[in-house]
Design a protein around this motif. Structure first.
Motif, PDB file in Angstrom:
ATOM      1  N   VAL A 143       0.723  -1.378  -0.188  1.00  0.00           N
ATOM      2  CA  VAL A 143      -0.068  -0.078   0.006  1.00  0.00           C
ATOM      3  C   VAL A 143       0.690   1.172  -0.634  1.00  0.00           C
ATOM      4  CG1 VAL A 143      -1.984   1.211   0.864  1.00  0.00           C
ATOM      5  CG2 VAL A 143      -1.915  -1.427   0.851  1.00  0.00           C
ATOM      6  N   MET A 144       1.001   2.000  -1.094  1.00  0.00           N
ATOM      7  CA  MET A 144       1.292   3.039  -1.598  1.00  0.00           C
ATOM      8  C   MET A 144       0.372   4.348  -0.557  1.00  0.00           C
ATOM      9  SD  MET A 144       3.409   2.650  -4.868  1.00  0.00           S
ATOM     10  CE  MET A 144       2.031   1.178  -5.507  1.00  0.00           C
ATOM     11  N   PRO A 145       1.270   4.996   1.218  1.00  0.00           N
ATOM     12  CA  PRO A 145       0.323   5.526   1.429  1.00  0.00           C
ATOM     13  C   PRO A 145       0.114   7.555   0.893  1.00  0.00           C
ATOM     14  CG  PRO A 145       1.754   4.892   3.310  1.00  0.00           C
ATOM     15  CD  PRO A 145       1.789   4.598   1.824  1.00  0.00           C
ATOM     16  N   LYS A 146      -1.099   8.522   1.253  1.00  0.00           N
ATOM     17  CA  LYS A 146      -1.205   9.398   0.181  1.00  0.00           C
ATOM     18  C   LYS A 146      -0.063   8.950  -0.830  1.00  0.00           C
ATOM     19  CE  LYS A 146      -2.399  10.923   4.796  1.00  0.00           C
ATOM     20  NZ  LYS A 146      -3.619   9.716   4.839  1.00  0.00           N
ATOM     21  N   THR A 147      -0.432   8.754  -1.988  1.00  0.00           N
ATOM     22  CA  THR A 147      -0.067   8.630  -3.887  1.00  0.00           C
ATOM     23  C   THR A 147      -0.610   9.571  -4.029  1.00  0.00           C
ATOM     24  OG1 THR A 147       1.046   6.598  -3.158  1.00  0.00           O
ATOM     25  CG2 THR A 147       1.452   7.034  -4.966  1.00  0.00           C
ATOM     26  N   GLY A 148      -1.565   9.981  -4.423  1.00  0.00           N
ATOM     27  CA  GLY A 148      -2.778  10.588  -5.577  1.00  0.00           C
ATOM     28  C   GLY A 148      -3.517  11.697  -4.481  1.00  0.00           C
ATOM     29  N   PHE A 149      -3.488  12.729  -4.914  1.00  0.00           N
ATOM     30  CA  PHE A 149      -4.144  13.853  -4.444  1.00  0.00           C
ATOM     31  C   PHE A 149      -5.139  14.355  -5.499  1.00  0.00           C
ATOM     32  CE2 PHE A 149      -4.899  18.482  -3.305  1.00  0.00           C
ATOM     33  CZ  PHE A 149      -5.328  18.259  -1.936  1.00  0.00           C
ATOM     34  N   LYS A 150      -6.828  13.869  -5.171  1.00  0.00           N
ATOM     35  CA  LYS A 150      -7.566  14.504  -5.272  1.00  0.00           C
ATOM     36  C   LYS A 150      -8.968  14.715  -4.990  1.00  0.00           C
ATOM     37  CE  LYS A 150     -10.085  12.114  -9.774  1.00  0.00           C
ATOM     38  NZ  LYS A 150     -10.744  11.367 -11.011  1.00  0.00           N
ATOM     39  N   PHE A 151      -9.663  15.618  -5.649  1.00  0.00           N
ATOM     40  CA  PHE A 151     -10.279  16.187  -4.702  1.00  0.00           C
ATOM     41  C   PHE A 151     -10.588  16.810  -3.170  1.00  0.00           C
ATOM     42  CE2 PHE A 151     -12.727  12.763  -7.687  1.00  0.00           C
ATOM     43  CZ  PHE A 151     -13.234  13.925  -8.297  1.00  0.00           C
ATOM     44  N   GLY A 152      -9.284  17.543  -2.854  1.00  0.00           N
ATOM     45  CA  GLY A 152      -8.489  17.993  -2.153  1.00  0.00           C
ATOM     46  C   GLY A 152      -8.185  17.084  -0.623  1.00  0.00           C
ATOM     47  N   VAL A 153      -7.823  15.770  -1.427  1.00  0.00           N
ATOM     48  CA  VAL A 153      -7.941  14.506  -0.449  1.00  0.00           C
ATOM     49  C   VAL A 153      -6.934  13.752  -0.646  1.00  0.00           C
ATOM     50  CG1 VAL A 153      -8.378  12.384   0.765  1.00  0.00           C
ATOM     51  CG2 VAL A 153     -10.082  13.972   0.264  1.00  0.00           C
ATOM     52  N   TRP A 154      -5.560  13.323  -0.083  1.00  0.00           N
ATOM     53  CA  TRP A 154      -5.094  12.310  -0.422  1.00  0.00           C
ATOM     54  C   TRP A 154      -5.597  10.813  -0.555  1.00  0.00           C
ATOM     55  CZ3 TRP A 154      -0.326  12.962  -2.566  1.00  0.00           C
ATOM     56  CH2 TRP A 154       0.353  14.865  -2.351  1.00  0.00           C
ATOM     57  N   HIS A 155      -4.977  10.337  -1.420  1.00  0.00           N
ATOM     58  CA  HIS A 155      -5.675   8.559  -1.584  1.00  0.00           C
ATOM     59  C   HIS A 155      -4.550   7.309  -1.752  1.00  0.00           C
ATOM     60  CE1 HIS A 155      -9.634   9.794  -2.006  1.00  0.00           C
ATOM     61  NE2 HIS A 155      -9.241  11.155  -3.016  1.00  0.00           N
ATOM     62  N   ASP A 156      -4.288   6.860  -0.593  1.00  0.00           N
ATOM     63  CA  ASP A 156      -3.804   5.642  -0.665  1.00  0.00           C
ATOM     64  C   ASP A 156      -3.684   4.837  -2.366  1.00  0.00           C
ATOM     65  OD1 ASP A 156      -2.590   6.210   1.973  1.00  0.00           O
ATOM     66  OD2 ASP A 156      -3.727   4.210   2.637  1.00  0.00           O
ATOM     67  N   MET A 157      -2.614   4.166  -2.502  1.00  0.00           N
ATOM     68  CA  MET A 157      -2.753   3.549  -3.965  1.00  0.00           C
ATOM     69  C   MET A 157      -1.786   1.585  -3.861  1.00  0.00           C
ATOM     70  SD  MET A 157      -3.167   2.619  -6.883  1.00  0.00           S
ATOM     71  CE  MET A 157      -3.311   4.336  -7.611  1.00  0.00           C
ATOM     72  N   ASN A 158      -3.415   0.729  -4.032  1.00  0.00           N
ATOM     73  CA  ASN A 158      -2.899  -0.470  -4.070  1.00  0.00           C
ATOM     74  C   ASN A 158      -2.476  -0.659  -5.214  1.00  0.00           C
ATOM     75  OD1 ASN A 158      -4.172  -1.272  -1.141  1.00  0.00           O
ATOM     76  ND2 ASN A 158      -6.049   0.305  -2.036  1.00  0.00           N
ATOM     77  N   TRP A 159      -1.357  -1.874  -4.917  1.00  0.00           N
ATOM     78  CA  TRP A 159      -0.733  -2.260  -5.959  1.00  0.00           C
ATOM     79  C   TRP A 159      -0.750  -3.890  -5.327  1.00  0.00           C
ATOM     80  CZ3 TRP A 159       5.846  -2.481  -6.424  1.00  0.00           C
ATOM     81  CH2 TRP A 159       5.785  -2.526  -8.299  1.00  0.00           C
TER      82      TRP A 159
END
Length: 177
Positions: free
Chosen positions: A135-151
């Protein structure tokens, strides 16, 4: 190519309304058609059409997972389904077809990146045998929120020294899938 507008219509809400896609802007029709042409030159790009009506219910494709030559035996998967076609088995069928075709082509590992906010997709990947690599924490910033990315990853074949590079996609591979 005739399905490009319908595929883009399926993809656009994922871009505009969710953090499942990390694109900020819906691609133009020309840009999206270019993706099909570029990816489809070597990889499978599949479309699900409803029997009878011909309505496009979803699409899926594989693409290079990484750029460098030593990674050429790895592919990345993407699947987008129209909301009214969710939970109908289309995603499972797409994945089964893509895995089979990629195996025929000579790919070794397949990957999928899934936004942490997309719980149904996380559950789906686990259910069809994908292993959560990290899990790559706080990888993508969209709609004013940081989102994790699961690989997620799945090995198609045991690690052996490759005899040749993966071969380009040929529609005839679908008959063997």
């Amino acid at each position: 190519e005739a399905d490009v507008p319908a595929m883009l219509a399926i993809y656009a809400p994922y871009v505009r309304e969710t953090a499942y896609s990390f694109e900020y802007e819906v691609p133009s029709l020309e840009n999206f058609a270019g993706r099909l042409t570029n990816i489809g030159a070597s990889f499978p790009w599949l479309v699900c059409e409803e029997r009878g009506s011909g309505k496009i219910l979803g699409y899926a494709y594989a693409a290079p997972a990484f750029e460098r030559a030593a990674y050429m035996w790895n592919a990345d998967l993407s699947v987008y389904i129209a909301p009214e076609a969710h939970h109908c088995g289309i995603g499972r069928r797409f994945y089964a077809l893509l895995e089979d075709i990629l195996g025929q082509q000579g790919y070794h590992n397949i990957y999928a990146l899934v936004s942490g906010c997309n719980a149904p997709s996380v559950a789906f990947h686990r259910a069809v045998g994908y292993e959560l690599m990290c899990v790559m924490p706080k990888t993508g910033f969209k709609f004013g929120v940081w989102h994790d990315m699961n690989w997620f990853a799945k090995r198609l074949s045991p690690p052996v020294d490759p005899v040749h590079a993966p071969i380009p996609f040929d529609p005839a591979m679908l008959t063997n899938a």
